[in-house]
Enzyme design. Structure first.
Site, PDB file in Angstrom:
ATOM      1  N   SER A 247      23.643  -3.822  15.091  1.00  0.00           N
ATOM      2  CA  SER A 247      22.643  -2.920  14.859  1.00  0.00           C
ATOM      3  C   SER A 247      22.697  -1.448  14.824  1.00  0.00           C
ATOM      4  O   SER A 247      21.686  -0.529  14.679  1.00  0.00           O
ATOM      5  CB  SER A 247      21.788  -3.152  16.432  1.00  0.00           C
ATOM      6  OG  SER A 247      22.634  -2.499  17.436  1.00  0.00           O
ATOM      7  N   LYS A 292      16.472   0.747  23.908  1.00  0.00           N
ATOM      8  CA  LYS A 292      16.947   1.583  23.058  1.00  0.00           C
ATOM      9  C   LYS A 292      15.963   2.993  22.804  1.00  0.00           C
ATOM     10  O   LYS A 292      16.192   3.872  22.815  1.00  0.00           O
ATOM     11  CB  LYS A 292      17.320   1.051  21.531  1.00  0.00           C
ATOM     12  CG  LYS A 292      18.449   0.101  21.607  1.00  0.00           C
ATOM     13  CD  LYS A 292      18.846  -0.486  20.116  1.00  0.00           C
ATOM     14  CE  LYS A 292      19.941  -1.517  20.523  1.00  0.00           C
ATOM     15  NZ  LYS A 292      20.389  -2.040  19.151  1.00  0.00           N
TER      16      LYS A 292
END
EC number: 3.4.21.53
Length: 350
Positions: A247, A292
């Protein structure tokens, strides 16, 4: 004292005892585990890909003139807690914004801890390689495939070495790690692959019998990690350890472009983000984006770059004044930051 009150008092004793008991990872004096099959996902640490970590540049480039950078391009992560007892799970559910997920979602039951580690290592290395290729393609610089590492006990061990440049697979020239992976994944264990390499000034062809892929026994496995390097001598090295998964790809790629091109991609602002990247510059979705986004808000980011496929989840919780921009490609991420920095039109996830 009434019968009812006596029942409540005595009924409370086993609960208190049980609470104390399951605070242990196992029943004292036995091997009986008291941990529950769930993991808790929450905000993890973030790293400025334009900055340093433990005295080293997160994205280190040599062999080219480096442009000055400013502001932040922070990659974000998700922390995972496992091996928890029931009270610990309940505590995280009640007192944090963590997400509880089945343990097998994080640690597949058919894989050993070592195989999970290797899989994450491969995914992260693959992400780094794709980030370099995408950045070089954006900048118009030619690339070549280099061997970054060789895993233990695999087909390539003792034959392929870190630093080897892969020229072709089964006679087909390659310039991107993805081409090598596709060729190998198209074969079964026990089949051979002809790998033409350059080691120093010498070129040679290696015939290697493939092993079994750790995640699919029907697929061939070479057991190498690859990176991409400029064919003109520009070298990119990523200096983050103990981070797994793909990611960080987009943020790595943005850092490479920022350092090798004039001006500041982020306009000097504090930008954070996440997203996979492929060698053609496409940005893909990731897991745990709510955590996140939370991590980015906590550290004071102004803007968050989110894959468009994650937009609904990214905005499913409050995020204060953090602006969440929608991106589908490396080029779009750069254009979105430029629009934000210069008062243009940008597209948010809202």
């Amino acid at each position: 004292m009434s019968r009812r009150s006596r029942t409540l008092i005595w009924g409370a004793v086993p609960v208190v005892l049980l609470t104390g008991l399951v605070s242990f990872e196992s029943i004292p004096g036995t091997d009986i585990s008291l941990t529950v099959p769930y993991a808790a996902e929450g905000p993890g640490p973030t790293f400025n890909t334009l900055g340093d970590v433990e005295g080293e540049e997160v994205v280190e480039i040599s062999g080219a003139e480096i442009d000055e950078v400013a502001g932040n391009l922070n990659m974000t992560t998700v922390s995972v807690r496992s091996g928890m007892t029931l009270p610990q799970v309940i505590g995280r559910w009640l007192t944090t914004g963590d997400t509880l997920v089945p343990l097998e979602q994080v640690f597949p039951p058919n894989l050993s801890p070592e195989e999970v580690r290797e899989s994450n290592e491969i995914a992260f290395s693959t992400s780094e390689a794709a980030a370099t290729v995408a950045a070089m393609n954006y900048l118009g610089l030619p690339v070549q495939v280099e061997v970054a590492g060789v895993l233990e006990g695999v087909a390539a061990e003792g034959l392929v070495e870190p630093g080897d440049v892969i020229l072709s697979v089964d006679g087909n020239e390659v310039s991107e790690p993805g081409q090598v992976r596709s060729a190998v994944l198209g074969k079964a264990p026990g089949e051979s692959v002809a790998l033409a390499i350059r080691r120093g000034e010498e070129e040679q062809t290696l015939d290697i019998e493939l092993g079994e892929h750790p995640q699919d026994a029907a697929v061939g496995f070479l057991g190498i990690t690859m990176s991409s390097a400029s064919a003109t001598g520009v070298e990119v090295e990523y200096n983050l350890e103990d981070i797994g998964g793909p990611s960080a790809g987009m943020m790595f790629s943005l850092a490479v472009v920022d350092k090798l091109s004039p001006g500041e991609l982020n306009g000097g602002h504090f930008v954070a983000g996440t997203g996979t990247i492929d060698e053609d510059g496409g940005v893909g979705p990731i897991g745990g984006i709510v955590h996140k986004v939370a991590a980015a808000e906590d550290i004071g980011a102004e803007v968050f770059l989110a894959p468009s496929a994650n937009c609904a989840e990214a905005t499913s919780r409050g995020h204060g004044e953090l602006i969440i921009l929608k991106v589908d490609s490396l080029r779009e991420a750069i254009d979105q930051m430029d629009a934000y920095a210069n008062g243009g039109d940008y597209i948010t996830c809202e």
